[in-house]
Design an enzyme around this catalytic site. Structure first.
Site, PDB file in Angstrom:
ATOM      1  N   LYS A 142       0.828  -1.214   0.000  1.00  0.00           N
ATOM      2  CA  LYS A 142       0.000   0.000   0.000  1.00  0.00           C
ATOM      3  C   LYS A 142       0.861   1.262   0.000  1.00  0.00           C
ATOM      4  CE  LYS A 142      -1.983  -1.046   3.908  1.00  0.00           C
ATOM      5  NZ  LYS A 142      -1.187  -2.250   4.243  1.00  0.00           N
ATOM      6  N   ARG A 157      -9.307   1.311   9.324  1.00  0.00           N
ATOM      7  CA  ARG A 157      -8.887  -0.053   9.659  1.00  0.00           C
ATOM      8  C   ARG A 157      -9.899  -0.776  10.528  1.00  0.00           C
ATOM      9  NH1 ARG A 157      -2.930   0.867   9.179  1.00  0.00           N
ATOM     10  NH2 ARG A 157      -1.936  -1.092   9.663  1.00  0.00           N
ATOM     11  N   ARG A 192      11.874  -5.847   4.580  1.00  0.00           N
ATOM     12  CA  ARG A 192      11.764  -4.399   4.329  1.00  0.00           C
ATOM     13  C   ARG A 192      12.837  -3.627   5.096  1.00  0.00           C
ATOM     14  NH1 ARG A 192       6.184  -1.387   5.219  1.00  0.00           N
ATOM     15  NH2 ARG A 192       6.311  -2.343   7.273  1.00  0.00           N
ATOM     16  N   ARG A 247      12.140  -1.483  10.608  1.00  0.00           N
ATOM     17  CA  ARG A 247      11.089  -0.965  11.487  1.00  0.00           C
ATOM     18  C   ARG A 247      10.945  -1.888  12.685  1.00  0.00           C
ATOM     19  NH1 ARG A 247       5.734   0.654   8.098  1.00  0.00           N
ATOM     20  NH2 ARG A 247       4.693  -0.530   9.746  1.00  0.00           N
ATOM     21  N   ARG A 302       0.390  -8.504  13.650  1.00  0.00           N
ATOM     22  CA  ARG A 302      -0.290  -7.487  12.830  1.00  0.00           C
ATOM     23  C   ARG A 302      -1.236  -8.151  11.837  1.00  0.00           C
ATOM     24  NH1 ARG A 302       4.822  -4.607  10.648  1.00  0.00           N
ATOM     25  NH2 ARG A 302       3.392  -3.561   9.247  1.00  0.00           N
TER      26      ARG A 302
HETATM   27  P1  AP5 Z   1       4.900  -1.556   1.714  1.00  0.00           P
HETATM   28  O1  AP5 Z   1       4.526  -0.765   0.522  1.00  0.00           O
HETATM   29  O2  AP5 Z   1       5.692  -0.874   2.788  1.00  0.00           O
HETATM   30  O3  AP5 Z   1       3.604  -2.281   2.316  1.00  0.00           O
HETATM   31  P2  AP5 Z   1       2.401  -1.711   3.161  1.00  0.00           P
HETATM   32  O4  AP5 Z   1       1.172  -2.400   2.667  1.00  0.00           O
HETATM   33  O5  AP5 Z   1       2.402  -0.216   3.163  1.00  0.00           O
HETATM   34  O6  AP5 Z   1       2.788  -2.289   4.574  1.00  0.00           O
HETATM   35  P3  AP5 Z   1       2.865  -1.598   6.001  1.00  0.00           P
HETATM   36  O7  AP5 Z   1       3.563  -2.559   6.908  1.00  0.00           O
HETATM   37  O8  AP5 Z   1       3.476  -0.228   5.944  1.00  0.00           O
HETATM   38  O9  AP5 Z   1       1.386  -1.486   6.357  1.00  0.00           O
HETATM   39  P4  AP5 Z   1       0.752  -1.539   7.688  1.00  0.00           P
HETATM   40  O10 AP5 Z   1      -0.629  -1.313   7.291  1.00  0.00           O
HETATM   41  O11 AP5 Z   1       0.963  -2.690   8.573  1.00  0.00           O
HETATM   42  O12 AP5 Z   1       1.554  -0.421   8.522  1.00  0.00           O
HETATM   43  P5  AP5 Z   1       1.213   1.068   8.872  1.00  0.00           P
HETATM   44  O13 AP5 Z   1       2.455   1.843   8.745  1.00  0.00           O
HETATM   45  O14 AP5 Z   1      -0.007   1.524   8.191  1.00  0.00           O
HETATM   46  O15 AP5 Z   1       5.709  -2.850   1.205  1.00  0.00           O
HETATM   47  C1  AP5 Z   1       6.231  -3.791   2.134  1.00  0.00           C
HETATM   48  C2  AP5 Z   1       7.586  -4.305   1.624  1.00  0.00           C
HETATM   49  O16 AP5 Z   1       7.396  -5.008   0.400  1.00  0.00           O
HETATM   50  C3  AP5 Z   1       8.609  -3.189   1.307  1.00  0.00           C
HETATM   51  O17 AP5 Z   1       9.887  -3.651   1.668  1.00  0.00           O
HETATM   52  C4  AP5 Z   1       8.497  -2.993  -0.212  1.00  0.00           C
HETATM   53  O18 AP5 Z   1       9.741  -2.570  -0.729  1.00  0.00           O
HETATM   54  C5  AP5 Z   1       8.136  -4.405  -0.676  1.00  0.00           C
HETATM   55  N1  AP5 Z   1       7.247  -4.414  -1.833  1.00  0.00           N
HETATM   56  C6  AP5 Z   1       6.243  -3.538  -2.142  1.00  0.00           C
HETATM   57  N2  AP5 Z   1       5.605  -3.923  -3.274  1.00  0.00           N
HETATM   58  C7  AP5 Z   1       6.204  -5.098  -3.668  1.00  0.00           C
HETATM   59  C8  AP5 Z   1       5.974  -6.001  -4.755  1.00  0.00           C
HETATM   60  N3  AP5 Z   1       5.016  -5.789  -5.669  1.00  0.00           N
HETATM   61  N4  AP5 Z   1       6.784  -7.105  -4.843  1.00  0.00           N
HETATM   62  C9  AP5 Z   1       7.757  -7.334  -3.920  1.00  0.00           C
HETATM   63  N5  AP5 Z   1       8.012  -6.510  -2.871  1.00  0.00           N
HETATM   64  C10 AP5 Z   1       7.233  -5.415  -2.747  1.00  0.00           C
HETATM   65  O19 AP5 Z   1       0.812   0.925  10.411  1.00  0.00           O
HETATM   66  C11 AP5 Z   1       1.768   0.618  11.410  1.00  0.00           C
HETATM   67  C12 AP5 Z   1       1.085   0.619  12.775  1.00  0.00           C
HETATM   68  O20 AP5 Z   1       0.542   1.923  13.048  1.00  0.00           O
HETATM   69  C13 AP5 Z   1      -0.105  -0.333  12.926  1.00  0.00           C
HETATM   70  O21 AP5 Z   1       0.309  -1.637  13.266  1.00  0.00           O
HETATM   71  C14 AP5 Z   1      -0.898   0.350  14.047  1.00  0.00           C
HETATM   72  O22 AP5 Z   1      -0.308   0.120  15.310  1.00  0.00           O
HETATM   73  C15 AP5 Z   1      -0.719   1.825  13.730  1.00  0.00           C
HETATM   74  N6  AP5 Z   1      -1.781   2.327  12.838  1.00  0.00           N
HETATM   75  C16 AP5 Z   1      -1.618   2.824  11.575  1.00  0.00           C
HETATM   76  N7  AP5 Z   1      -2.804   3.176  11.046  1.00  0.00           N
HETATM   77  C17 AP5 Z   1      -3.735   2.901  11.987  1.00  0.00           C
HETATM   78  C18 AP5 Z   1      -5.147   3.013  12.038  1.00  0.00           C
HETATM   79  N8  AP5 Z   1      -5.855   3.488  10.988  1.00  0.00           N
HETATM   80  N9  AP5 Z   1      -5.787   2.618  13.157  1.00  0.00           N
HETATM   81  C19 AP5 Z   1      -5.105   2.153  14.219  1.00  0.00           C
HETATM   82  N10 AP5 Z   1      -3.772   1.994  14.236  1.00  0.00           N
HETATM   83  C20 AP5 Z   1      -3.090   2.374  13.144  1.00  0.00           C
END
Ligand code: AP5
Length: 215
Positions: A16, A91, A127, A160, A171
């Site tokens: 994402k 979420r 990552r 991270r 997660r």
């Molecule tokens: P990446 O693009 O970073 O994936 P992502 O879907 O963004 O994954 P995240 O881990 O960032 O999402 P998340 O939803 O868990 O975390 P968030 O920061 O929102 O890609 C991942 C890896 O794959 C990278 O290394 C990339 O290079 C690689 N890649 C990408 N595309 C690829 C492909 N096609 N092929 C191969 N490799 C690829 O949230 C973190 C924390 O914050 C949560 O756990 C929670 O505690 C809190 N939080 C955030 N938002 C909320 C909310 N709305 N409500 C409550 N808590 C929240």
């Protein structure tokens, strides 16, 4: 004008953030990642950061009222008037209801990134993230040009704290328990576009462009 209000929904690691950064640049709309906003608050040691850290470190969700408040404030800024990409919000059902209250629902397109858990674990444990600008890389799939250094700003690449395998699995468990139900919610509302998140970033990006439109 084409409507440009998008939500990127899907499991952790589905790509994402990678795709939202790219699409936001292409469409000239802000990329709003609640995870990034929370991580910045943790780095800066603000009250929000102190509240969020414990939840994030154990792979739990930060409380709805806290996150919904952050998003409401951000969406009221002038740069969001002509559109935005929300990455990682909503979420939970209460978060989705809070968003409905702000957007009147009708014009939002939700892109659902479909990826199985084992592939997500591999993406997340490999990552590496720039400590300075937040850009994402992957040791195998998207390696930086110079080992350990960000292509964009030269900053140090770090893992991270929530990308260790045990926390990644928690997660994913939380995603299935609290977030996955939003897929059915938005499908029933006719606002869901499913994206196969397998394949190279370029291939996934092309599928997304086709669903989001050109302008
Ligand atoms: P990446 O693009 O970073 O994936 P992502 O879907 O963004 O994954 P995240 O881990 O960032 O999402 P998340 O939803 O868990 O975390 P968030 O920061 O929102 O890609 C991942 C890896 O794959 C990278 O290394 C990339 O290079 C690689 N890649 C990408 N595309 C690829 C492909 N096609 N092929 C191969 N490799 C690829 O949230 C973190 C924390 O914050 C949560 O756990 C929670 O505690 C809190 N939080 C955030 N938002 C909320 C909310 N709305 N409500 C409550 N808590 C929240």
């Amino acid at each position: 004008m084409t409507d440009r209000r998008f939500v990127f929904l899907g499991p952790p690691g589905a790509g994402k953030g990678t795709q939202a950064a790219r699409a936001a640049e292409r469409l000239s709309v802000p990329h709003i990642s609640t995870g990034e906003i929370l991580r910045r608050a943790v780095r800066e040691g603000t009250e929000l950061g102190r509240t969020a850290k414990g939840y994030m470190d154990r792979g739990a969700l930060v409380p709805d009222d806290v996150v919904a408040g952050i998003v409401a404030e951000r969406l009221s800024e002038p740069d969001c008037r002509d559109g935005f990409i929300l990455d990682g919000f909503p979420r939970t059902t209460p978060q989705a209801e809070a968003l409905d209250g702000r957007t009147n629902g009708a014009s939002l397109l939700v892109l659902y990134f479909d990826l199985d858990d084992e592939e997500a674990v591999e993406r997340l444990t490999g990552r590496r993230t720039c400590a300075s600008c937040g850009a994402n890389f992957h040791l195998k799939y998207m390696p930086p040009k110079v080992e350990g250094r960000c292509d964009r700003c030269g900053g140090e690449l770090v893992q991270r704290s929530d990308d260790r395998e045990e926390t990644v699995r928690e997660r994913l468990r939380v995603y299935h328990e609290q977030t996955r139900e939003l897929v059915e919610r938005y499908r029933a509302l006719g606002r869901l576009a499913e994206i196969d998140a397998n394949g190279s970033p370029e291939a996934v990006g092309a599928r997304i462009d086709a669903r989001m439109g050109d302008d």
